[in-house]
Design an enzyme around this catalytic site. Sequence first.
Site, PDB file in Angstrom:
ATOM      1  N   ASP A  67       0.899  -1.150   0.000  1.00 55.08           N
ATOM      2  CA  ASP A  67       0.000   0.000   0.000  1.00 55.08           C
ATOM      3  C   ASP A  67       0.934   1.194   0.000  1.00 55.08           C
ATOM      4  OD1 ASP A  67      -1.498   2.215   0.764  1.00 55.08           O
ATOM      5  OD2 ASP A  67      -2.807   1.059   2.074  1.00 55.08           O
ATOM      6  N   LEU A  95      -0.963   2.866 -10.750  1.00 56.00           N
ATOM      7  CA  LEU A  95      -1.984   2.938  -9.711  1.00 56.00           C
ATOM      8  C   LEU A  95      -2.405   4.381  -9.479  1.00 56.00           C
ATOM      9  CD1 LEU A  95      -0.311   3.947  -6.863  1.00 56.00           C
ATOM     10  CD2 LEU A  95       0.727   1.720  -7.314  1.00 56.00           C
ATOM     11  N   ALA A  98      -8.628   8.271  -5.878  1.00 51.61           N
ATOM     12  CA  ALA A  98      -9.262   9.459  -5.286  1.00 51.61           C
ATOM     13  C   ALA A  98     -10.585   8.986  -4.699  1.00 51.61           C
ATOM     14  CB  ALA A  98      -9.505  10.525  -6.347  1.00 51.61           C
ATOM     15  N   TYR A 158     -13.074  14.477 -13.960  1.00 50.97           N
ATOM     16  CA  TYR A 158     -11.757  13.940 -13.569  1.00 50.97           C
ATOM     17  C   TYR A 158     -11.192  14.717 -12.374  1.00 50.97           C
ATOM     18  CZ  TYR A 158      -7.637  11.053 -14.360  1.00 50.97           C
ATOM     19  OH  TYR A 158      -6.629  10.143 -14.225  1.00 50.97           O
ATOM     20  N   LYS A 165      -2.605  13.900 -11.747  1.00 53.54           N
ATOM     21  CA  LYS A 165      -1.877  13.466 -12.959  1.00 53.54           C
ATOM     22  C   LYS A 165      -0.927  14.555 -13.442  1.00 53.54           C
ATOM     23  CE  LYS A 165      -3.534   9.279 -13.591  1.00 53.54           C
ATOM     24  NZ  LYS A 165      -2.741   8.117 -13.146  1.00 53.54           N
TER      25      LYS A 165
HETATM   26  P1  NAD Z   1      -7.278  -0.614 -11.752  1.00 48.91           P
HETATM   27  O1  NAD Z   1      -8.350  -0.366 -10.775  1.00 48.91           O
HETATM   28  O2  NAD Z   1      -7.201  -1.955 -12.346  1.00 48.91           O
HETATM   29  O3  NAD Z   1      -5.860  -0.244 -11.131  1.00 48.91           O
HETATM   30  C1  NAD Z   1      -5.682   0.710 -10.121  1.00 48.91           C
HETATM   31  C2  NAD Z   1      -4.748   0.093  -9.107  1.00 48.91           C
HETATM   32  O4  NAD Z   1      -4.390   1.052  -8.100  1.00 48.91           O
HETATM   33  C3  NAD Z   1      -5.348  -1.109  -8.387  1.00 48.91           C
HETATM   34  O5  NAD Z   1      -4.556  -2.252  -8.596  1.00 48.91           O
HETATM   35  C4  NAD Z   1      -5.316  -0.685  -6.932  1.00 48.91           C
HETATM   36  O6  NAD Z   1      -5.043  -1.761  -6.054  1.00 48.91           O
HETATM   37  C5  NAD Z   1      -4.166   0.300  -6.946  1.00 48.91           C
HETATM   38  N1  NAD Z   1      -4.124   1.156  -5.759  1.00 48.91           N
HETATM   39  C6  NAD Z   1      -5.048   2.045  -5.321  1.00 48.91           C
HETATM   40  N2  NAD Z   1      -4.678   2.573  -4.156  1.00 48.91           N
HETATM   41  C7  NAD Z   1      -3.475   2.027  -3.843  1.00 48.91           C
HETATM   42  C8  NAD Z   1      -2.570   2.166  -2.760  1.00 48.91           C
HETATM   43  N3  NAD Z   1      -2.833   2.984  -1.712  1.00 48.91           N
HETATM   44  N4  NAD Z   1      -1.419   1.457  -2.765  1.00 48.91           N
HETATM   45  C9  NAD Z   1      -1.143   0.610  -3.774  1.00 48.91           C
HETATM   46  N5  NAD Z   1      -1.962   0.426  -4.841  1.00 48.91           N
HETATM   47  C10 NAD Z   1      -3.113   1.127  -4.869  1.00 48.91           C
HETATM   48  O7  NAD Z   1      -7.466   0.500 -12.887  1.00 48.91           O
HETATM   49  P2  NAD Z   1      -6.569   0.943 -14.146  1.00 48.91           P
HETATM   50  O8  NAD Z   1      -7.489   1.677 -15.018  1.00 48.91           O
HETATM   51  O9  NAD Z   1      -5.815  -0.211 -14.663  1.00 48.91           O
HETATM   52  O10 NAD Z   1      -5.568   2.013 -13.487  1.00 48.91           O
HETATM   53  C11 NAD Z   1      -4.159   1.919 -13.557  1.00 48.91           C
HETATM   54  C12 NAD Z   1      -3.541   3.246 -13.928  1.00 48.91           C
HETATM   55  O11 NAD Z   1      -3.916   3.603 -15.241  1.00 48.91           O
HETATM   56  C13 NAD Z   1      -3.938   4.416 -13.033  1.00 48.91           C
HETATM   57  O12 NAD Z   1      -2.813   5.253 -12.820  1.00 48.91           O
HETATM   58  C14 NAD Z   1      -4.944   5.148 -13.902  1.00 48.91           C
HETATM   59  O13 NAD Z   1      -5.011   6.522 -13.560  1.00 48.91           O
HETATM   60  C15 NAD Z   1      -4.313   4.948 -15.245  1.00 48.91           C
HETATM   61  N6  NAD Z   1      -5.180   5.207 -16.402  1.00 48.91           N
HETATM   62  C16 NAD Z   1      -6.352   4.512 -16.565  1.00 48.91           C
HETATM   63  C17 NAD Z   1      -7.153   4.757 -17.680  1.00 48.91           C
HETATM   64  C18 NAD Z   1      -8.457   4.019 -17.885  1.00 48.91           C
HETATM   65  O14 NAD Z   1      -9.289   4.465 -18.656  1.00 48.91           O
HETATM   66  N7  NAD Z   1      -8.671   2.875 -17.263  1.00 48.91           N
HETATM   67  C19 NAD Z   1      -6.747   5.703 -18.632  1.00 48.91           C
HETATM   68  C20 NAD Z   1      -5.539   6.385 -18.445  1.00 48.91           C
HETATM   69  C21 NAD Z   1      -4.767   6.114 -17.332  1.00 48.91           C
HETATM   70  C1  IMJ Z   2     -11.987   8.804 -13.737  1.00 48.94           C
HETATM   71  C2  IMJ Z   2     -12.817   9.774 -13.206  1.00 48.94           C
HETATM   72  C3  IMJ Z   2     -13.566  10.608 -14.014  1.00 48.94           C
HETATM   73  C4  IMJ Z   2     -13.504  10.489 -15.384  1.00 48.94           C
HETATM   74  C5  IMJ Z   2     -12.681   9.497 -15.921  1.00 48.94           C
HETATM   75  C6  IMJ Z   2     -11.925   8.642 -15.097  1.00 48.94           C
HETATM   76  N1  IMJ Z   2     -12.407   9.130 -17.214  1.00 48.94           N
HETATM   77  C7  IMJ Z   2     -11.522   8.105 -17.243  1.00 48.94           C
HETATM   78  C8  IMJ Z   2     -11.203   7.756 -15.930  1.00 48.94           C
HETATM   79  C9  IMJ Z   2     -13.025   9.768 -18.384  1.00 48.94           C
HETATM   80  C10 IMJ Z   2     -10.955   7.478 -18.467  1.00 48.94           C
HETATM   81  C11 IMJ Z   2     -10.277   6.636 -15.510  1.00 48.94           C
HETATM   82  N2  IMJ Z   2      -8.942   7.194 -15.158  1.00 48.94           N
HETATM   83  C12 IMJ Z   2      -8.157   7.749 -16.228  1.00 48.94           C
HETATM   84  C13 IMJ Z   2      -8.435   7.192 -13.852  1.00 48.94           C
HETATM   85  O1  IMJ Z   2      -7.321   7.645 -13.669  1.00 48.94           O
HETATM   86  C14 IMJ Z   2      -9.232   6.702 -12.718  1.00 48.94           C
HETATM   87  C15 IMJ Z   2      -8.856   6.916 -11.448  1.00 48.94           C
HETATM   88  C16 IMJ Z   2      -9.653   6.575 -10.289  1.00 48.94           C
HETATM   89  C17 IMJ Z   2     -10.865   5.905 -10.340  1.00 48.94           C
HETATM   90  C18 IMJ Z   2     -11.560   5.637  -9.155  1.00 48.94           C
HETATM   91  C19 IMJ Z   2     -12.903   4.979  -9.134  1.00 48.94           C
HETATM   92  C20 IMJ Z   2     -13.184   4.289  -7.825  1.00 48.94           C
HETATM   93  C21 IMJ Z   2     -12.722   5.051  -6.642  1.00 48.94           C
HETATM   94  N3  IMJ Z   2     -11.640   5.851  -6.754  1.00 48.94           N
HETATM   95  C22 IMJ Z   2     -10.982   6.065  -7.950  1.00 48.94           C
HETATM   96  N4  IMJ Z   2      -9.818   6.722  -7.928  1.00 48.94           N
HETATM   97  C23 IMJ Z   2      -9.150   6.973  -9.074  1.00 48.94           C
HETATM   98  O2  IMJ Z   2     -13.284   4.911  -5.552  1.00 48.94           O
END
Ligand code: NAD
Ligand code: IMJ
Length: 257
Positions: A67, A95, A98, A158, A165
Site C-alpha cells: 500500500d 496505480l 481518489a 476527472y 496526474k
Molecule cells: P485498476 O483499478 O485496475 O488499477 C488501479 C490500481 O491502483 C489497483 O490495482 C489498486 O489496487 C491500486 N491502488 C489504489 N490505491 C493504492 C494504494 N494505496 N497502494 C497501492 N496500490 C493502490 O485501474 P486501471 O485503469 O488499470 O488504473 C491503472 C492506472 O492507469 C492508473 O494510474 C490510472 O489513472 C491509469 N489510467 C487509466 C485509464 C483508464 O481508462 N482505465 C486511462 C488512463 C490512465
Molecule cells: C476517472 C474519473 C472521471 C472520469 C474518468 C476517469 N475518465 C476516465 C477515468 C473519463 C478514463 C479513468 N482514469 C483515467 C483514472 O485515472 C481513474 C482513477 C480513479 C478511479 C476511481 C474509481 C473508484 C474510486 N476511486 C478512484 N480513484 C481513481 O473509488
Amino acid sequence: MLDLTGKNAFVTGIANNRSIAWGIAQQLHKAGANLGVNYLPDEKGRYEKKVKQLVEPLNPDLILPCDVQDDALMEEMFKAIADKWGKLDILIHCLAFADKEYLMGDYSSVPRDAFNKSLDISAYSLTHFARLAKPLMPEGGSIVTLSYIGGVKVMPNYNVMGVAKSALEMSVRYLASELGPQNVRVNGISAGPIRTLASSAVGGILDMIRQMEEVAPLRRTVTQEEVGNTAAFLCSDLASGITGQIIYVDAGYEIMG
Ligand code: NAD
Ligand code: IMJ
C-alpha cells in the site's frame, strides 16, 4: 527485436484481469522479463487471492503486499526485491486513487484531506518508488507510469485526479533529469479510456468511450495489450534514447481540436 530476457521487472497496480498493469505484465513476460508484482493488502485478502491466481501462469519471482501510503510496507517491498534480484531493471507504476465522491461535481468541493490523499497515492508514490529504486538501478533501468489526458486538459468529472496526474507528469520530468546520469529512463504513457475497475466505477465513462470512437483518428479505443506493448517498448533497448516523455496511447485522440 523487443527482447527483455533476463531483465527483472516489478509491476505495481494489478487488481484484476482488466487492470492496465495486467496488460503490461503479460507483455513484459512475453518479451522474456522475470516478473514481480504487488497486491493491495486488505482485511479480507481479496486482492491477494485474486492477484496470486491471475499471475500464476507468468511464474512471478515475487508477489508482495504494498500500500503506497504505508512507508514500512514500501521499504519492505524494495528490501524483498533487493534480496531476491539484487538489481532491478524495470519498474511499472500503474496505480491511482481518489475518493469517488470527488470524481464528480464541482472540483472546488474537494476538501484538503481528499486532495492530499489523492495526490499522495496517485503522484507522490512515483517519487517514493524512484527514491527506493534508485540504488537498485546503478547501471540503468526504466521506470514507466500511467497518466491520462485529464492531467493536461479539463475532462468532465476527472477533477482532483487531473491535478494529481499533472503532478505525476511533472514528476516524470524531474525524475528523468535526476536519474538520467545513471542511465535510468523515466517515462509516462497517457492512455485513452479503457474499461477497468478504476474507470467503470465512475460516471460517464461509456460516453467518453463512445466519443473516442467517433472522434479519435483511429475511430476506436485502445486495449490493455496496446498499452502493454508500449510499456514493453519503453522498457526495452529500442527506446534507449527516450526519457522524460509522456507518450499518448489513445488512438490519436489527443491531437484533435
Ligand atoms: P485498476 O483499478 O485496475 O488499477 C488501479 C490500481 O491502483 C489497483 O490495482 C489498486 O489496487 C491500486 N491502488 C489504489 N490505491 C493504492 C494504494 N494505496 N497502494 C497501492 N496500490 C493502490 O485501474 P486501471 O485503469 O488499470 O488504473 C491503472 C492506472 O492507469 C492508473 O494510474 C490510472 O489513472 C491509469 N489510467 C487509466 C485509464 C483508464 O481508462 N482505465 C486511462 C488512463 C490512465
Ligand atoms: C476517472 C474519473 C472521471 C472520469 C474518468 C476517469 N475518465 C476516465 C477515468 C473519463 C478514463 C479513468 N482514469 C483515467 C483514472 O485515472 C481513474 C482513477 C480513479 C478511479 C476511481 C474509481 C473508484 C474510486 N476511486 C478512484 N480513484 C481513481 O473509488
